[in-house]
Design a protein around this motif. Structure first.
Motif, PDB file in Angstrom:
ATOM      1  N   UNK A 152      44.235  20.575  28.428  1.00 39.04           N
ATOM      2  CA  UNK A 152      43.299  19.526  28.846  1.00 39.04           C
ATOM      3  C   UNK A 152      41.882  20.057  28.876  1.00 39.04           C
ATOM      4  N   UNK A 185      50.714  16.577  16.108  1.00 42.27           N
ATOM      5  CA  UNK A 185      50.883  16.298  14.671  1.00 42.27           C
ATOM      6  C   UNK A 185      49.605  16.542  13.886  1.00 42.27           C
ATOM      7  N   UNK A 231      34.945  17.514  23.770  1.00 44.35           N
ATOM      8  CA  UNK A 231      33.953  16.473  24.038  1.00 44.35           C
ATOM      9  C   UNK A 231      32.569  17.092  24.193  1.00 44.35           C
ATOM     10  N   UNK A 232      32.488  18.131  25.032  1.00 41.55           N
ATOM     11  CA  UNK A 232      31.181  18.733  25.331  1.00 41.55           C
ATOM     12  C   UNK A 232      30.555  19.384  24.105  1.00 41.55           C
ATOM     13  N   UNK A 233      31.367  20.095  23.329  1.00 40.27           N
ATOM     14  CA  UNK A 233      30.822  20.826  22.182  1.00 40.27           C
ATOM     15  C   UNK A 233      30.302  19.881  21.103  1.00 40.27           C
ATOM     16  N   UNK A 267      29.566   5.982  22.484  1.00 38.16           N
ATOM     17  CA  UNK A 267      30.355   6.813  23.390  1.00 38.16           C
ATOM     18  C   UNK A 267      31.752   6.229  23.581  1.00 38.16           C
ATOM     19  N   UNK A 323      35.156   8.270  22.902  1.00 37.31           N
ATOM     20  CA  UNK A 323      36.239   8.373  23.885  1.00 37.31           C
ATOM     21  C   UNK A 323      37.552   7.871  23.271  1.00 37.31           C
ATOM     22  N   UNK A 350      44.260  13.004  21.137  1.00 35.48           N
ATOM     23  CA  UNK A 350      45.016  13.693  22.204  1.00 35.48           C
ATOM     24  C   UNK A 350      46.461  13.202  22.224  1.00 35.48           C
ATOM     25  N   UNK A 351      46.647  11.900  22.032  1.00 35.27           N
ATOM     26  CA  UNK A 351      47.972  11.310  22.040  1.00 35.27           C
ATOM     27  C   UNK A 351      48.869  11.891  20.942  1.00 35.27           C
ATOM     28  N   UNK A 390      29.648  16.486  21.531  1.00 36.41           N
ATOM     29  CA  UNK A 390      29.037  15.253  22.033  1.00 36.41           C
ATOM     30  C   UNK A 390      27.768  14.869  21.260  1.00 36.41           C
ATOM     31  N   UNK A 414      38.793  10.505  20.701  1.00 34.59           N
ATOM     32  CA  UNK A 414      39.334  11.748  21.255  1.00 34.59           C
ATOM     33  C   UNK A 414      40.656  11.507  21.979  1.00 34.59           C
ATOM     34  N   UNK A 415      40.733  10.406  22.720  1.00 32.76           N
ATOM     35  CA  UNK A 415      41.983  10.134  23.436  1.00 32.76           C
ATOM     36  C   UNK A 415      43.100   9.770  22.451  1.00 32.76           C
ATOM     37  N   UNK A 444      40.414  19.752  25.594  1.00 31.94           N
ATOM     38  CA  UNK A 444      40.005  18.378  25.300  1.00 31.94           C
ATOM     39  C   UNK A 444      38.595  18.120  25.841  1.00 31.94           C
ATOM     40  N   UNK A 445      38.375  18.558  27.084  1.00 30.82           N
ATOM     41  CA  UNK A 445      37.037  18.395  27.675  1.00 30.82           C
ATOM     42  C   UNK A 445      35.988  19.197  26.902  1.00 30.82           C
TER      43      UNK A 445
END
Lengths: 209, 376
Positions: free
Chosen positions: A19, A64, A26-28, A48, A52, A59-60, A30, A55-56, A22-23
């Motif tokens: 996780x 794969x 986003x930060x790198x 934005x 979001x 993440x799901x 953004x 990225x989510x 994942x954050x």
């Protein structure tokens, strides 16, 4: 650790389900992603939301996902896909004026036109236009890559076929010109005058009471 | 955290460092954007150790935002918060995994009646369109259906907290109408007069202030709206966050406001004159809010702190402001006085004190009878 390698490691950690990664992703990315989205849609908030969503979504299905060499361009492609999907589904629904097209003319603007256009302070706007005109095309290109697209000097160097030191120097020289032109503030005098008058009145008010 | 300048920075004489030296450093860029905690921590501490460089750092930061497309650290923080919230909801309420290989049922061409399919598609579109129309109509009606109204009389302010926690302060002589369906699918309010809004952000339920001339859509913010029907201008000042303003005229122009900026729109009377001159595009301007001499507070929101502020305004504007503030009636008998400009801040002073103070620098006399003040 330098940018591209750092990005690759973050990507691998992300794929393995971290996780924190994942954050960090986003930060790198953004700034590069949000500016890409704004150029595309003209709207930061909407961009934005798309980042979001993207990225989510990734993440799901993280397990794969492929191991990518250039994380940045992979994410840009994903973002573009999502924004195009929105436009398509808006069209299907018959929505004519969606937020995605509200300021679509941003797309045709060059970097210098874009950053000048969004300045609301007219004095800065004017100074900026004049100052950007003094820069070479190369300098403007590198300023965009560095500050707007948010590439690091290594990525700029390999993309432009120059050494990292040269990339750094070009950016440095451009900054020097801009800073000299933008530094001289014009409205400080009037502010000063305003505060003196205001102080005077204040003192008078205090005397009476 | 890599950077070219970092090693040099630690060895060199900082006093020689200019804007371009800081700005070309990657960790400094991250500090400006706020997307790397280590960089933020490093430079914040560095600045404490080198207070003499504060103004250089400040200028470098400003130039950074110009170059990066006006994405400030505040923008980043707000956007990152949205990301965190979205992720929080996702992990709290996991989406069930769809089977990765969905079965595709092939349509057999021979069995399909083309007319039926087309009719079906047309029917679907009709239904979608009808629902869409219904929704559009409904949303327009429902603002005033079962709406709740709050009014503040002249000379009085009113604080309101809405069901979602959004705080609003109404200045004297203002009215706020809250939509009957507030906080159900969206959040609409109508403002006549002046209000200060501290909005709880909710991306699913956008918050919009409707006024006669403009609509202000919040994107997680504190802002001030001044829309008195009798004023020459409608103003929206953004203190924090972001708002999107839509003009209610034919152009329907959208303007994104940055923090500490305000939009000033000429109201009707002037609009016609301007259209005559074909300067329709110049109907509104965006400029910085006016900072008080202490450098922190903002003139546009002083009224919420019980401060009556005039910032280089002509007397006829000031008179209207005082009428709303003190609930009095001011008659300017001597027309010359209308053009006198004043700049002043009053903190809890009564109307006599204010008039006496203005009298000292302006060449006028006044007479007060009950609630009517004559200026001559």
């Amino acid at each position: 650790m330098e940018g591209p390698n750092l990005h690759k490691i973050t990507w691998l950690e992300f794929k393995s389900g971290s996780e924190k990664a994942l954050h960090n992703l986003y930060k790198q990315h953004y700034l590069g992603l949000i500016n890409y989205g704004i150029k595309f849609s003209g709207n930061r908030q909407y961009s934005n939301d798309c980042i979001v969503e993207m990225l989510l979504g990734l993440w799901e299905k993280r397990a794969k996902l492929p191991e990518v060499e250039n994380v940045r361009s992979y994410l840009l492609t994903c973002l573009r896909t999502i924004m195009l999907q929105h436009i398509r589904s808006d069209k299907l629904r018959g929505v004519k004026e969606s937020h995605a097209h509200s300021l679509i003319d941003h797309q045709e603007l060059s970097y210098e036109e874009h950053i000048t256009k969004i300045q609301t302070d007219l004095i800065i706007k004017d100074k900026l236009t004049k100052s950007l005109n003094k820069l070479t095309e190369r300098q403007k290109e590198l300023l965009q890559l560095k500050f707007f697209d948010n590439l690091d000097y290594d990525e700029i160097a390999s993309r432009c076929n120059i050494s990292k030191r040269t990339a750094y120097n070009i950016v440095y020289d451009a900054l020097k010109i801009l800073k000299d032109d933008l530094k001289k503030e014009g409205n400080e005098d009037s502010y000063y005058l305003l505060s003196v008058v205001s102080l005077l009145l204040f003192a008078m008010g205090a005397n009476i009471s | 955290m890599p950077s070219i300048n970092r090693e040099i920075l630690n060895k060199m004489n900082y006093s020689k460092f200019g804007i371009e030296d800081f700005l070309s450093d990657i960790s400094f860029q991250e500090y400006c954007l706020g997307n790397n905690e280590q960089a933020v921590a490093f430079w914040t501490e560095w600045l404490i150790d080198h207070p003499e460089k504060a103004s250089t750092i400040h200028s470098a930061k400003a130039l950074y935002y110009v170059l990066n497309g006006n994405i400030t650290d505040e923008n980043f923080r707000a956007d990152y918060e949205i990301f965190q919230k979205a992720f929080g909801q996702l992990s709290f309420n996991p989406v069930p995994h769809l089977p990765s290989e969905q079965k595709v049922i092939p349509l057999k061409r021979s069995n399909v009646n083309l007319v039926m399919v087309l009719t079906g598609i047309a029917a679907c579109f009709l239904i979608v369109f009808a629902v869409y129309l219904f929704k559009v109509k409904k949303s327009k009606e429902s603002i005033t259906n079962g709406a709740l109204s709050f009014s503040s009389p002249l000379g009085k302010k009113k604080s309101i907290i809405l069901t979602d926690g959004t705080k609003i302060i109404l200045n004297g002589g203002s009215k706020l109408t809250v939509a009957g369906n507030y906080n159900i699918s969206q959040r609409d309010v109508i403002l006549e007069g002046e209000g200060y809004f501290d909005v709880i952000h909710n991306a699913q339920k956008p918050f919009t202030v409707h006024t006669a001339k403009i609509n202000i859509k919040d994107i997680g913010t504190i802002f001030n709206v001044k829309a008195y029907a009798t004023d020459k201008t409608t103003e929206a000042s953004l203190i924090k966050g972001a708002v999107e303003i839509t003009l209610n005229n034919k152009t329907k122009s959208k303007i994104l406001l940055n923090p500490n900026h305000k939009l000033v729109l000429l109201n009707n009377k002037d609009l016609n004159i301007a259209e005559g001159k074909k300067t329709v595009k110049e109907l509104f301007i965006v400029r910085k809010v006016t900072k008080n001499t202490d450098g922190n507070s903002v003139v546009e929101t002083d009224w919420t702190q019980n401060k009556l502020t005039f910032s280089d305004q002509p007397f006829d504007e000031i008179a209207v402001q005082m009428e709303r503030w003190y609930g009095v009636k001011i008659d300017i008998i001597n027309p010359d006085v209308r053009a006198y400009h004043f700049t002043a801040t009053f903190d809890h002073e009564d109307i006599t004190q204010v008039l006496e103070a203005l009298k000292l620098s302006g060449n006028f006399k006044y007479r007060k009878e009950d609630n009517v003040i004559s200026i001559y």
